[in-house]
Design an enzyme around this catalytic site. Structure first.
Site, mmCIF file in Angstrom:
data_model
loop_
_atom_site.group_PDB
_atom_site.id
_atom_site.type_symbol
_atom_site.label_atom_id
_atom_site.label_comp_id
_atom_site.label_asym_id
_atom_site.label_seq_id
_atom_site.Cartn_x
_atom_site.Cartn_y
_atom_site.Cartn_z
ATOM 1 N N ARG A 1 0.819 -1.233 0.000
ATOM 2 C CA ARG A 1 0.000 0.000 0.000
ATOM 3 C C ARG A 1 0.841 1.266 0.000
ATOM 4 O O ARG A 1 0.384 2.334 0.395
ATOM 5 C CB ARG A 1 -0.981 0.033 1.171
ATOM 6 N N LYS B 1 2.991 11.417 -10.740
ATOM 7 C CA LYS B 1 2.126 10.569 -11.577
ATOM 8 C C LYS B 1 2.913 9.315 -11.917
ATOM 9 O O LYS B 1 4.044 9.395 -12.408
ATOM 10 C CB LYS B 1 1.780 11.292 -12.881
ATOM 11 N N GLU C 1 9.851 19.753 -24.176
ATOM 12 C CA GLU C 1 9.114 20.021 -22.921
ATOM 13 C C GLU C 1 9.704 21.241 -22.204
ATOM 14 O O GLU C 1 8.980 21.999 -21.557
ATOM 15 C CB GLU C 1 9.153 18.801 -21.989
ATOM 16 N N LYS D 1 7.246 23.169 -12.955
ATOM 17 C CA LYS D 1 6.368 22.012 -12.732
ATOM 18 C C LYS D 1 6.009 21.894 -11.254
ATOM 19 O O LYS D 1 4.868 21.617 -10.900
ATOM 20 C CB LYS D 1 7.002 20.719 -13.245
ATOM 21 N N GLU E 1 -4.333 17.125 -10.689
ATOM 22 C CA GLU E 1 -4.797 17.509 -12.011
ATOM 23 C C GLU E 1 -6.292 17.735 -12.085
ATOM 24 O O GLU E 1 -6.995 17.121 -12.883
ATOM 25 C CB GLU E 1 -4.367 16.450 -13.045
ATOM 26 N N ARG F 1 -3.318 22.101 -13.428
ATOM 27 C CA ARG F 1 -2.249 21.250 -13.960
ATOM 28 C C ARG F 1 -2.400 21.036 -15.467
ATOM 29 O O ARG F 1 -1.433 20.716 -16.156
ATOM 30 C CB ARG F 1 -2.228 19.914 -13.195
ATOM 31 N N ASN G 1 -0.442 20.726 -20.382
ATOM 32 C CA ASN G 1 -0.811 20.040 -21.617
ATOM 33 C C ASN G 1 -0.710 20.932 -22.842
ATOM 34 O O ASN G 1 -1.175 20.554 -23.920
ATOM 35 C CB ASN G 1 -2.235 19.491 -21.517
ATOM 36 N N HIS H 1 -0.178 19.464 -26.204
ATOM 37 C CA HIS H 1 -0.374 18.020 -26.062
ATOM 38 C C HIS H 1 -1.671 17.501 -26.680
ATOM 39 O O HIS H 1 -1.770 16.314 -26.961
ATOM 40 C CB HIS H 1 -0.300 17.616 -24.582
ATOM 41 N N HIS I 1 -0.697 14.509 -28.695
ATOM 42 C CA HIS I 1 -1.172 13.151 -28.378
ATOM 43 C C HIS I 1 -1.928 12.546 -29.565
ATOM 44 O O HIS I 1 -1.767 11.360 -29.865
ATOM 45 C CB HIS I 1 -2.116 13.186 -27.169
ATOM 46 N N HIS J 1 7.524 11.248 -28.112
ATOM 47 C CA HIS J 1 6.506 12.109 -27.513
ATOM 48 C C HIS J 1 6.850 13.600 -27.684
ATOM 49 O O HIS J 1 6.022 14.397 -28.124
ATOM 50 C CB HIS J 1 6.361 11.739 -26.034
HETATM 51 N N1 LIG Z 1 4.763 10.474 -14.871
HETATM 52 C C1 LIG Z 1 4.683 11.539 -15.616
HETATM 53 O O1 LIG Z 1 4.283 12.625 -15.168
HETATM 54 C C2 LIG Z 1 5.153 11.459 -17.030
HETATM 55 C C3 LIG Z 1 5.305 12.626 -17.785
HETATM 56 C C4 LIG Z 1 5.792 12.509 -19.081
HETATM 57 C C5 LIG Z 1 6.098 11.267 -19.605
HETATM 58 N N2 LIG Z 1 5.937 10.151 -18.849
HETATM 59 C C6 LIG Z 1 6.285 8.817 -19.376
HETATM 60 O O2 LIG Z 1 7.671 8.801 -19.625
HETATM 61 C C7 LIG Z 1 7.947 7.802 -20.611
HETATM 62 C C8 LIG Z 1 8.973 8.332 -21.583
HETATM 63 O O3 LIG Z 1 10.165 8.616 -20.869
HETATM 64 P P1 LIG Z 1 11.558 8.784 -21.622
HETATM 65 O O4 LIG Z 1 11.389 9.652 -22.791
HETATM 66 O O5 LIG Z 1 12.540 9.126 -20.580
HETATM 67 O O6 LIG Z 1 11.790 7.337 -22.230
HETATM 68 P P2 LIG Z 1 12.622 6.043 -21.741
HETATM 69 O O7 LIG Z 1 12.559 5.853 -20.305
HETATM 70 O O8 LIG Z 1 12.140 4.933 -22.613
HETATM 71 O O9 LIG Z 1 14.113 6.412 -22.168
HETATM 72 C C9 LIG Z 1 14.426 6.562 -23.537
HETATM 73 C C10 LIG Z 1 15.614 5.694 -23.931
HETATM 74 O O10 LIG Z 1 16.817 6.284 -23.458
HETATM 75 C C11 LIG Z 1 17.601 5.340 -22.735
HETATM 76 N N3 LIG Z 1 18.337 6.125 -21.735
HETATM 77 C C12 LIG Z 1 17.844 6.667 -20.605
HETATM 78 N N4 LIG Z 1 18.765 7.437 -20.025
HETATM 79 C C13 LIG Z 1 19.875 7.381 -20.800
HETATM 80 C C14 LIG Z 1 21.153 7.983 -20.724
HETATM 81 N N5 LIG Z 1 21.454 8.860 -19.755
HETATM 82 N N6 LIG Z 1 22.060 7.683 -21.668
HETATM 83 C C15 LIG Z 1 21.724 6.849 -22.695
HETATM 84 N N7 LIG Z 1 20.539 6.259 -22.827
HETATM 85 C C16 LIG Z 1 19.615 6.529 -21.888
HETATM 86 C C17 LIG Z 1 16.614 4.350 -22.203
HETATM 87 O O11 LIG Z 1 17.207 3.112 -21.954
HETATM 88 C C18 LIG Z 1 15.586 4.285 -23.339
HETATM 89 O O12 LIG Z 1 16.022 3.389 -24.315
HETATM 90 C C19 LIG Z 1 6.613 7.443 -21.231
HETATM 91 O O13 LIG Z 1 6.235 6.166 -20.796
HETATM 92 C C20 LIG Z 1 5.658 8.485 -20.696
HETATM 93 O O14 LIG Z 1 4.332 7.993 -20.541
HETATM 94 C C21 LIG Z 1 5.474 10.230 -17.574
HETATM 95 ZN ZN LIG Z 2 4.685 15.773 -22.539
#
Ligand SMILES: NC(=O)c1ccc[n+]([C@@H]2O[C@H](COP(=O)([O-])OP(=O)(O)OC[C@H]3O[C@@H](n4cnc5c(N)ncnc54)[C@H](O)[C@@H]3O)[C@@H](O)[C@H]2O)c1
Ligand SMILES: [Zn+2]
Length: 365
Positions: free
Chosen positions: A125, A147, A189, A231, A241, A245, A249, A252, A256, A269
């Protein structure tokens, strides 16, 4: 020893935490966690790509500070942000008999952060977790705000929870190994934060774009910290949100829809958001909310950064409508569309998907 250059506090009552931004600070994570009074047992969740690069310094830092850590390594990639990876985390922490006082450390991009965050939200939990984001997107966006989620085969982020981290530890030096395309996607972003809330940040991006693209640490630390601060302020006012918040977007709604219309394959993205921001700024201009000069600065910065700005010819606007209609933020047939009032401020307009597309069409020629 280098010190965390900047600290941003996120004030959420008993869920408050600090974000630290610095260069070459992975080795100080253990100290920081000890100061934050984490218990001894920790699991580092990472993907194999990131682990090859950064697991060792993190493990050593934790060990030096008296922590006992295990590593849970998952395959890299969005397709692994699923229930199977989540189960792998549960299996391991259950086998290791982690208790309520144990913590997870998410070392990686947004995929690892969202997965480890949701595992921490749900295991027993809720246990504590630390975000150690290693992509620019994760450093300025997903690691802050609490999130967490995994994807279901029917849709992205369908299973998740709000669960704030206890600490966010950002080392911008990690961005030097990031593929350029990922860096640029994260930069979209950062540009977004400038447009929605910080004209000075936007101006810095215009001035220092070349240094940023070269992953120069000083400017990276500065803009990552500025982004996190924006943020953090938004999340403080609207943790779950309900309304405000939604300013995050900006770009977005169209972004999206474009991602969905292209099967989540053509764009990262941030690339889809870059297009969405230029289109949102154009709509803001057409609605008389944004002046022509600000629109042009937004478009120019995005193009200079090497990000896409146009809806590609192969995507029909009707297809985009379809995906906007299923956007979870739409209410009463209208979408709370975020417009920019020049650079540094926003305003919401309720627009239907058809109205948005009609304006995109007007803009197409
Ligand atoms: N929780 C939230 O508020 C929120 C907000 C925006 C996005 N997200 C989520 O985030 C995800 C996307 O995150 P992302 O863009 O970081 O993608 P990711 O985590 O897939 O990383 C992208 C790639 O880069 C590699 N990588 C990471 N750090 C590295 C480094 N320092 N050097 C070399 N390679 C590296 C990873 O192995 C991966 O292959 C999505 O699932 C999205 O839904 C969440
Ligand atoms: Zn975004």
């Amino acid at each position: 020893m280098s010190r965390a250059a900047r600290t941003i506090d996120v004030d959420l009552g008993e869920r408050s935490y600090s974000i630290h931004v610095g260069e070459n600070i992975l080795g100080e994570l253990g100290d920081a966690m000890r100061r934050a009074k984490f218990a001894q047992r920790v699991a580092i969740v990472s993907d194999r790509t990131v682990a090859d690069l950064y697991l060792k310094p993190v493990e050593e830092s934790l060990r030096r500070s008296g922590f006992e850590s295990i590593a849970i390594l998952l395959p890299a990639g969005e397709e692994h942000k699923n229930l199977e990876s989540l189960a792998a985390i549960y299996d391991r922490v259950i086998a290791e008999r982690f208790d309520r006082g144990s913590a997870l450390v998410a070392l990686g991009g947004g995929v690892v952060g969202d997965l480890a965050g949701f595992a921490a939200a749900s295991y027993l939990r809720g246990i504590a977790y630390v975000q150690v984001p290693t992509t620019l997107l994760a450093q300025v966006d997903s690691s802050v705000g609490g999130k967490t989620a995994v994807n279901h085969r029917e849709g992205k982020n369908l299973i998740g929870a709000f669960h704030q981290p206890r600490l966010v530890w950002i080392d911008v030096a990690a961005l030097r190994s990031l593929p350029r395309r990922e860096l640029l996607a994260g930069l979209a972003e950062v540009i977004k934060y400038g447009i929605i809330a910080d004209a000075a940040l936007f101006r810095r991006l215009e001035e220092k774009l070349d240094d940023l693209l070269a992953a120069e640490s000083g400017i990276l630390a500065e803009v990552v910290a500025a982004s996190c601060a924006i943020k953090a302020r938004v999340v403080e006012k609207d943790e779950r949100e309900s309304d405000l918040r939604a300013v995050l977007n900006f770009g977005h709604t169209v972004g999206h829809a474009l991602e969905a219309a292209t099967g989540y394959e053509k764009y990262l993205h941030g690339e889809a958001v870059a297009i969405g921001m230029v289109q949102a700024a154009r709509i803001s201009l057409a609605e008389g909310v944004c002046d022509a000069e600000s629109f042009e600065r937004i478009r120019r910065l995005i193009v200079r950064a090497g990000l896409p700005a146009q809806i590609p010819a192969g995507v029909s606007l009707e297809e985009l409508i379809k995906h906007m209609e299923v956007d979870k933020k739409s209410a009463g047939g209208k979408i709370k569309f975020v417009l920019c009032e020049g650079i540094g401020a926003t305003r919401f307009h309720a627009l239907s998907p058809a109205e948005i597309v009609a304006r995109l069409k007007e803009n197409a020629h």
